[in-house]
Enzyme design. Structure first.
Site, PDB file in Angstrom:
ATOM      1  N   ASP A 173      -3.287   1.265  10.254  1.00  0.00           N
ATOM      2  CA  ASP A 173      -4.457   1.783  10.458  1.00  0.00           C
ATOM      3  C   ASP A 173      -4.804   1.792  12.082  1.00  0.00           C
ATOM      4  O   ASP A 173      -5.239   2.841  12.517  1.00  0.00           O
ATOM      5  CB  ASP A 173      -5.573   1.548   9.464  1.00  0.00           C
ATOM      6  N   CYS A 195       1.084  -1.459  -0.038  1.00  0.00           N
ATOM      7  CA  CYS A 195      -0.117  -0.099  -0.025  1.00  0.00           C
ATOM      8  C   CYS A 195       1.139   1.247   0.083  1.00  0.00           C
ATOM      9  O   CYS A 195       2.067   1.218  -0.525  1.00  0.00           O
ATOM     10  CB  CYS A 195      -0.889  -0.073   1.114  1.00  0.00           C
TER      11      CYS A 195
HETATM   12  C1  RUB Z   1      -3.869   3.186   3.760  1.00  0.00           C
HETATM   13  C2  RUB Z   1      -3.006   2.070   4.557  1.00  0.00           C
HETATM   14  C3  RUB Z   1      -1.895   2.474   5.325  1.00  0.00           C
HETATM   15  C4  RUB Z   1      -2.153   3.091   6.472  1.00  0.00           C
HETATM   16  C5  RUB Z   1      -0.803   3.915   7.080  1.00  0.00           C
HETATM   17  O1  RUB Z   1      -4.957   2.686   3.496  1.00  0.00           O
HETATM   18  O2  RUB Z   1      -3.550   1.098   4.788  1.00  0.00           O
HETATM   19  O3  RUB Z   1      -0.866   1.573   5.434  1.00  0.00           O
HETATM   20  O4  RUB Z   1      -3.207   3.928   6.721  1.00  0.00           O
HETATM   21  O5  RUB Z   1      -0.820   5.185   6.380  1.00  0.00           O
HETATM   22  P1  RUB Z   1      -6.034   3.796   2.561  1.00  0.00           P
HETATM   23  P2  RUB Z   1       0.203   6.220   7.104  1.00  0.00           P
HETATM   24  O6  RUB Z   1      -5.224   4.051   1.210  1.00  0.00           O
HETATM   25  O7  RUB Z   1      -7.448   2.734   2.257  1.00  0.00           O
HETATM   26  O8  RUB Z   1      -6.426   5.010   3.261  1.00  0.00           O
HETATM   27  O9  RUB Z   1       1.547   5.858   7.771  1.00  0.00           O
HETATM   28  O10 RUB Z   1       0.410   7.164   5.924  1.00  0.00           O
HETATM   29  O11 RUB Z   1      -0.646   6.858   8.217  1.00  0.00           O
END
Ligand code: RUB
Length: 311
Positions: free
Chosen positions: A201, A130
């Site tokens: 998340d 991701c």
């Molecule tokens: C994003 C996702 C990321 C976490 C952490 O999912 O799973 O790994 O949110 O991101 P989506 P960060 O694209 O569905 O929002 O480190 O930027 O908080």
């Protein structure tokens, strides 16, 4: 058609994933609350009510990343604490608290980048899934520190957030390989992956991780091949609700993200956006307080969210 309010626009942007990633969602939400403070109101009580209505709307925009309710609930806690202040003073205090909170998240990210970069060794091949801003900052810092790394990015279907990671990493000059999600197991062997590094998340009290769909399969592959599975997350993503026994809701997104509507009329299509990785598959969690084992999640939660937990 009437113009959308600023708040509704923020909610729509989060729902449509124009703003995405757990940290960005939280910071965007509290900034929207800061703007709510500025709307017309005759007294503090009516702003408190407006903030509370805004909080409810913001929290309903995406259900899984706990950083969103954590951030919004904290601002509501501060607003309750200050509700006896005259309106002008209330606005000033709350607005500066919100700005401080947003700046703290930036600092936490920077701190994690430094700590995370220390966990990376020269020559490491790192697989990520991701697009996590937190992971991106660590990788860029390690590269800047002179570590000669290579990063393997999954596509992260159906929304292809892996492409965002590829753009960011190649933009920083980091050698990057893009693979389809189902090539993880094979690629770990072929590319001699040393570490998996993912964002979060939500981290539950028992150390379980909730992250983009597919994360748990990657953890299983890592375990099988004895590869470290590392999570990088701000403490804002630890879930106080999980201490109280709540189960995190896994977002089901529109199936049109997977296959065009009506293509398979008799088939049930599913589109869960996140999954749960058992704590036993996680080697360590990098936070702004340092590197902790997943088993220490409960202690971090008690320390950080005492104001909310009342334990
Ligand atoms: C994003 C996702 C990321 C976490 C952490 O999912 O799973 O790994 O949110 O991101 P989506 P960060 O694209 O569905 O929002 O480190 O930027 O908080």
């Amino acid at each position: 058609m009437s113009k959308m309010s600023d708040l509704d626009e923020t909610v729509a942007a989060i729902k449509a994933m124009k703003v995405r990633g757990a940290l960005d969602i939280a910071v965007t939400a509290v900034k929207a609350m800061d703007r709510v403070l500025a709307v017309d109101a005759k007294d503090t009580e009516s702003i408190v009510r407006k903030l509370s209505a805004a909080a409810k709307k913001l929290k309903s925009s995406r259900p899984t990343a706990v950083s969103l309710p954590n951030a919004v609930n904290y601002i509501i806690y501060l607003s309750e604490k200050n509700r006896n202040l005259p309106v002008k003073e209330f606005r000033r205090v709350l607005s500066s608290d919100i700005k401080r909170f947003a700046a703290e998240q930036e600092k936490a990210l920077e701190k994690i980048a430094g700590i995370g970069a220390n966990t990376i060794e020269d020559g490491d091949v790192i697989l990520t899934h991701c697009n996590s801003d937190t992971v991106m900052q660590i990788l860029k810092k390690a590269w800047k520190d002179g570590k000669n790394i290579e990063v393997v990015c999954t596509e992260s279907r159906p929304r292809y957030q892996g492409h965002i990671s590829v753009e960011e990493l190649t933009g920083a000059g980091i050698p990057t390989i893009l693979i389809i999600d189902s090539a993880v197991h094979l690629s770990m062997k072929r590319l001699k992956v040393d570490k998996v590094l993912v964002g979060a998340d939500t981290v539950c009290a028992n150390g379980d991780l909730i992250n983009k769909i597919g994360t748990s399969q990657i953890a299983l592959c890592a375990k099988e091949q004895d590869i470290d599975f590392i999570v990088a997350t701000e403490s804002l993503k630890f879930s106080p609700q999980s201490v109280m026994g709540s189960v995190v809701e896994i977002e089901e997104r529109d199936t049109s993200e997977v296959v065009e509507k009506g293509r398979f009329p008799k088939v049930r299509v599913m589109n869960p956006a996140f999954d749960i990785t058992d704590a036993e598959y996680i080697s360590m969690i990098i936070t702004e307080y340092g590197v902790i084992p997943p088993q220490a999640a409960y202690h971090l939660l008690k320390e950080k969210f005492g104001w909310e937990l009342d334990l």
